[in-house]
Write an enzyme that holds these catalytic residues in place. Structure first.
Site, PDB file in Angstrom:
ATOM      1  N   SER A 253     -22.317 -18.369 -33.528  1.00 25.45           N
ATOM      2  CA  SER A 253     -22.564 -18.887 -34.878  1.00 25.45           C
ATOM      3  C   SER A 253     -22.445 -20.408 -34.868  1.00 25.45           C
ATOM      4  CB  SER A 253     -21.568 -18.282 -35.856  1.00 25.45           C
ATOM      5  OG  SER A 253     -20.297 -18.837 -35.604  1.00 25.45           O
ATOM      6  N   LYS A 254     -22.728 -20.983 -36.015  1.00 22.83           N
ATOM      7  CA  LYS A 254     -22.761 -22.449 -36.153  1.00 22.83           C
ATOM      8  C   LYS A 254     -21.531 -23.147 -35.589  1.00 22.83           C
ATOM      9  CE  LYS A 254     -25.541 -23.385 -40.162  1.00 22.83           C
ATOM     10  NZ  LYS A 254     -25.368 -22.868 -41.491  1.00 22.83           N
ATOM     11  N   ARG A 255     -20.377 -22.483 -35.736  1.00 19.07           N
ATOM     12  CA  ARG A 255     -19.168 -23.187 -35.283  1.00 19.07           C
ATOM     13  C   ARG A 255     -19.145 -23.361 -33.755  1.00 19.07           C
ATOM     14  NH1 ARG A 255     -15.078 -19.790 -33.662  1.00 19.07           N
ATOM     15  NH2 ARG A 255     -15.847 -17.651 -33.691  1.00 19.07           N
TER      16      ARG A 255
END
Ligand code: GLU
Length: 485
Positions: A253-255
């Site tokens: 994911s984005k993180r």
């Protein structure tokens, strides 16, 4: 395999194309191309609030960029269209009516608040949240009452007790207890079909033979199996592939960093390198090789080779692989790809001397991992961008560096030619004078002339810079060293 397979990629345009979804598209495409079947693109745009044309266009752009061409879908009409779900509402309606007639679905008048309260209660009791069937057995009279109150029903599928089983081509035998599912919505109160219903109608209508998608859809498949049987459709074969994971083994994911194809394209990852990386990620397709010609990937593709466990996305490895592709590209082709990055970095592209610039590019291809790295390396060839970076200055301040640069300046000054052939002579001369060689001799020169410690071969740098430019840089380095000491 019986007949030619038909597979599909069915994105919901609620965001940019995620690398995980791109990998799903790629597996479907490879499967279709390997078995000479058809690859269909279907846009799942029924969630009107979260869907947007901007995302749809972007997903299409990225698929085109990757070269994952479709045989039927938007812009490519086929016999099973339309290929946007929102244009297929009449089709879903027909099947809803059939299921209503057969009492396999019932209207549900529960409000969002009621459903939320039920959910919270089940969670508090440590039970799987599911619909407990409040509207399942309403009498005709009770239904009419609710209709008269102006309530619009959603339609729920009546789930019978039992075990749902299917054979997954990657995961093997799968089994779900319907008890944990509860009656699920197939058409919302606004008349829009829910994902599980629309997808079954479409996959069946579009004669999809194999559904290849991420394993996060496994529990949906259980629901979809119930719908296939109720509607009297033959289910396709299913293949649920493991997901791409981040470095901590949680879903990417984005993180974890960049996760959309758009980001990687903009950074200057090449489509070919990206496809190579995604095809081999977690699979045994490459047979141990990291770089695999795409033709070999297509011919070697089978679902068995996709791999059974989640694969960790490693951007550093993707960058490395991209660098390999960059080095193997023909300089002319590379120039075309680099042009937007060069312009973006503020260079006046038109005024560059073509021949000289081609040489500049070929001198740095070994240093590039992404196209966007270009500025970091071509800037050393432009006096207007020349600066001595702190790490280079640190090295120049070490003992002996000043002496080397002073000698370099003298030798350059004395040298008559300005066509690159002075480099070996000049180096030989300083070597003789100082007795130094290798890194001890060359690193201070690199630091002074390029302003950085990593970059193209020095003989190339000398041959591409004018004599005045080298002298100017020597002066600048000498000035800075003297100032610091
Ligand atoms: N629209 C769904 C998604 O993007 C498709 C899932 C499927 O392949 O059935 O997740």
């Amino acid at each position: 395999m019986m007949g030619k397979p038909r597979v599909r990629f069915a994105p919901s345009p609620t965001g940019y194309l995620h690398v995980g979804n791109a990998r799903t598209a790629l597996f479907n495409w490879l499967f279709a191309r390997h078995y000479e079947g058809s690859f269909i693109l279907r846009i799942e745009d029924t969630d009107r609030e979260r869907t947007s044309k901007k995302y749809e266009e972007s997903i299409i752009q990225e698929l085109k960029w990757l070269g994952l061409d479709w045989d039927e879908g938007p812009g490519k009409d086929g016999p099973f269209g339309p290929y946007h779900q929102f244009d297929r509402l009449d089709i879903y309606k027909t099947y809803l009516e059939k299921l209503i007639e057969r009492h396999q679905v019932y209207p549900c008048y529960c409000s969002d608040e009621e459903l939320e309260a039920e959910r919270a209660q089940l969670i508090a009791l440590r039970q799987t949240p599911r619909y407990m069937g409040k509207c399942r057995n309403l009498t005709h009279h009770e239904r009419m009452q609710r209709e008269n109150d102006g309530r619009k029903p959603a339609y729920r599928f009546r789930v019978k007790k039992g075990i749902i089983e299917f054979n997954d081509l990657i995961k093997g035998r799968m089994s779900f207890d319907s008890e944990a599912i509860g009656d699920f919505i197939i058409v919302r109160s606004n008349g829009i079909p829910a994902y599980n219903f629309a997808v079954v109608v479409d996959d069946s209508h579009m004669k999809i033979s194999h559904v290849i998608r991420g394993e996060d859809h496994l529990s949906n498949t259980a629901l979809q199996m119930l719908l296939y049987y109720s509607l009297g459709f033959e289910p396709p074969r299913f293949a649920h592939h493991p997901l791409i994971l981040g470095w901590d083994r949680s879903k990417l994911s984005k993180r974890h960093g960049s996760v959309t194809v758009k980001e990687f394209r903009e950074k200057g990852i090449l489509a070919e390198a990206f496809l190579n990386y995604l095809s081999l990620l977690g699979s045994s397709l490459g047979g141990g090789k990291e770089v695999s010609p795409f033709k070999e990937i297509i011919s070697g593709f089978t679902l068995e080779r996709v791999g059974k466990s989640g694969a960790i996305f490693d951007e550093a490895k993707l960058n490395w692989l991209n660098g390999v592709y960059i080095r193997n590209y023909d300089p002319g082709r590379l120039m075309v790809l680099l042009e937007p990055y060069i312009r973006k970095a503020g260079y006046d592209y038109e005024s560059l001397d073509n021949e000289w610039f081609k040489e500049v590019i070929s001198s740095i291809t070994g240093n590039l991992m992404k196209l966007s790295d270009i500025d970091r390396f071509i800037n050393i060839y432009f006096d207007s961008r020349y600066e001595i970076r702190p790490e280079a200055l640190k090295l120049l301040n070490e003992n002996g560096s000043l002496d080397i640069i002073v000698r370099l300046r003298e030798a350059m000054e004395a040298s008559e030619n300005n066509d690159g052939t002075m480099y070996p002579e000049v180096i030989k001369k300083i070597k003789q004078e100082t007795g130094l060689k290798g890194r001890k001799l060359l690193m201070p020169i690199r630091a002074a002339i390029t302003g950085v410690l990593v970059g193209p071969e020095l003989d190339k740098v000398f041959s591409l810079l004018r004599k005045e430019s080298i002298l100017m840089r020597c002066d600048k380095a000498i000035e800075l060293i003297t100032k610091e000491t």
